[in-house]
Design an enzyme around this catalytic site. Sequence first.
Site, PDB file in Angstrom:
ATOM      1  N   ASP A 189      30.119  41.402 -18.636  1.00  0.00           N
ATOM      2  CA  ASP A 189      31.562  41.605 -18.488  1.00  0.00           C
ATOM      3  C   ASP A 189      31.837  42.822 -17.608  1.00  0.00           C
ATOM      4  O   ASP A 189      32.602  43.706 -17.974  1.00  0.00           O
ATOM      5  CB  ASP A 189      32.210  41.767 -19.870  1.00  0.00           C
ATOM      6  CG  ASP A 189      33.745  41.635 -19.823  1.00  0.00           C
ATOM      7  OD1 ASP A 189      34.270  41.061 -18.850  1.00  0.00           O
ATOM      8  OD2 ASP A 189      34.402  42.123 -20.757  1.00  0.00           O
ATOM      9  N   VAL A 238      39.222  50.043 -30.322  1.00  0.00           N
ATOM     10  CA  VAL A 238      38.475  51.280 -30.104  1.00  0.00           C
ATOM     11  C   VAL A 238      39.306  52.462 -30.595  1.00  0.00           C
ATOM     12  O   VAL A 238      40.497  52.567 -30.281  1.00  0.00           O
ATOM     13  CB  VAL A 238      38.123  51.471 -28.617  1.00  0.00           C
ATOM     14  CG1 VAL A 238      37.279  52.732 -28.426  1.00  0.00           C
ATOM     15  CG2 VAL A 238      37.366  50.258 -28.080  1.00  0.00           C
ATOM     16  N   GLY A 267      40.077  45.536 -27.023  1.00  0.00           N
ATOM     17  CA  GLY A 267      39.532  44.479 -26.171  1.00  0.00           C
ATOM     18  C   GLY A 267      39.838  43.149 -26.827  1.00  0.00           C
ATOM     19  O   GLY A 267      40.619  43.080 -27.771  1.00  0.00           O
ATOM     20  N   GLY A 268      39.195  42.096 -26.362  1.00  0.00           N
ATOM     21  CA  GLY A 268      39.429  40.777 -26.933  1.00  0.00           C
ATOM     22  C   GLY A 268      38.877  40.659 -28.344  1.00  0.00           C
ATOM     23  O   GLY A 268      39.416  39.962 -29.190  1.00  0.00           O
ATOM     24  N   MET A 269      37.790  41.376 -28.615  1.00  0.00           N
ATOM     25  CA  MET A 269      37.130  41.191 -29.901  1.00  0.00           C
ATOM     26  C   MET A 269      37.076  42.428 -30.746  1.00  0.00           C
ATOM     27  O   MET A 269      36.649  42.373 -31.880  1.00  0.00           O
ATOM     28  CB  MET A 269      35.701  40.811 -29.593  1.00  0.00           C
ATOM     29  CG  MET A 269      35.780  40.013 -28.358  1.00  0.00           C
ATOM     30  SD  MET A 269      34.345  39.531 -27.725  1.00  0.00           S
ATOM     31  CE  MET A 269      34.251  38.549 -28.966  1.00  0.00           C
ATOM     32  N   LYS A 299      33.999  51.626 -31.900  1.00  0.00           N
ATOM     33  CA  LYS A 299      34.433  50.263 -31.569  1.00  0.00           C
ATOM     34  C   LYS A 299      34.308  49.442 -32.848  1.00  0.00           C
ATOM     35  O   LYS A 299      33.239  49.378 -33.442  1.00  0.00           O
ATOM     36  CB  LYS A 299      33.495  49.736 -30.495  1.00  0.00           C
ATOM     37  CG  LYS A 299      33.946  48.485 -29.837  1.00  0.00           C
ATOM     38  CD  LYS A 299      32.971  48.149 -28.735  1.00  0.00           C
ATOM     39  CE  LYS A 299      33.485  46.996 -27.938  1.00  0.00           C
ATOM     40  NZ  LYS A 299      34.342  47.337 -26.868  1.00  0.00           N
TER      41      LYS A 299
END
Length: 261
Positions: free
Chosen positions: A137, A28, A23-25, A43
């Site tokens: 989100d 996984v 993901g953006g941050m 994660k």
Amino acid sequence: ERMLTEGMYIADRYEILGKVGAGGMSDVYKAKDLTLGRFVAIKVLKAEFSEDINFVTKFRSEAQAAAGLEHPNIVNIYDVGSENGLHYIVMEYVRGKDLKQLIAQRGALCKEEAVAIMKQLVSAVAEAHRCNIIHRDIKPQNVLIKDDGTLKVVDFGIALAQDALQLTQSDSVMGSVHYLAPEVARGEAATRQSDIYSLGIVFYELLSGEVPFHGEQAVQIAMKHMREEIPSIRKLNPQLPQAVENVILRATAKNKNFRYP
């Protein structure tokens, strides 16, 4: 950039089997929980965010809040921890595809199937809201579908959209901006009503096969959410009942006070 590779261990308990997403941050990974003998998803907060103490504190506290959620349509969080500057969340591993992939493969779904999906999705979000957790989100990329048709929503409260949403060209943000409520695009804090806006956009996409607003850059799409009326779903498919269009229109009202409470 610290990459976790196959065969590495976290907390002497989780054996990394490979990366399954990013993901953006966070990244996984699929892993094996050696204590309980089951697969899990882990994660891991990306290195550039791991140095920021405010960010890490928020990542952890939100993960702990989300860990309290129990619902058949929400991915279970089993463990939250840190090791050598690595901040991670261990969660249920779900085999299947996400809703975005389903829409890409099948296009517009029939009304009955779209409604069945939305019922599971709304049920999950309602439970989070009851526990004072806002997802922030909601998008089809965060909704997994198991082989038996059960939906599992991921990333409750750990999206940190308010901090991370620099409207830049990162894939993660480009994905999210299509579902972004106008007030959040303007920089206001996310609320239950902004989650409801996102749900309305997902419903539209399930029924039409595509998102309502397009643009080259995230900023252009955000502006459309603020200013342009959502296209009529019944123009695209006149077979749909007016009641379905009314749900979408109310959920995606520009002014959050006009949306469902």
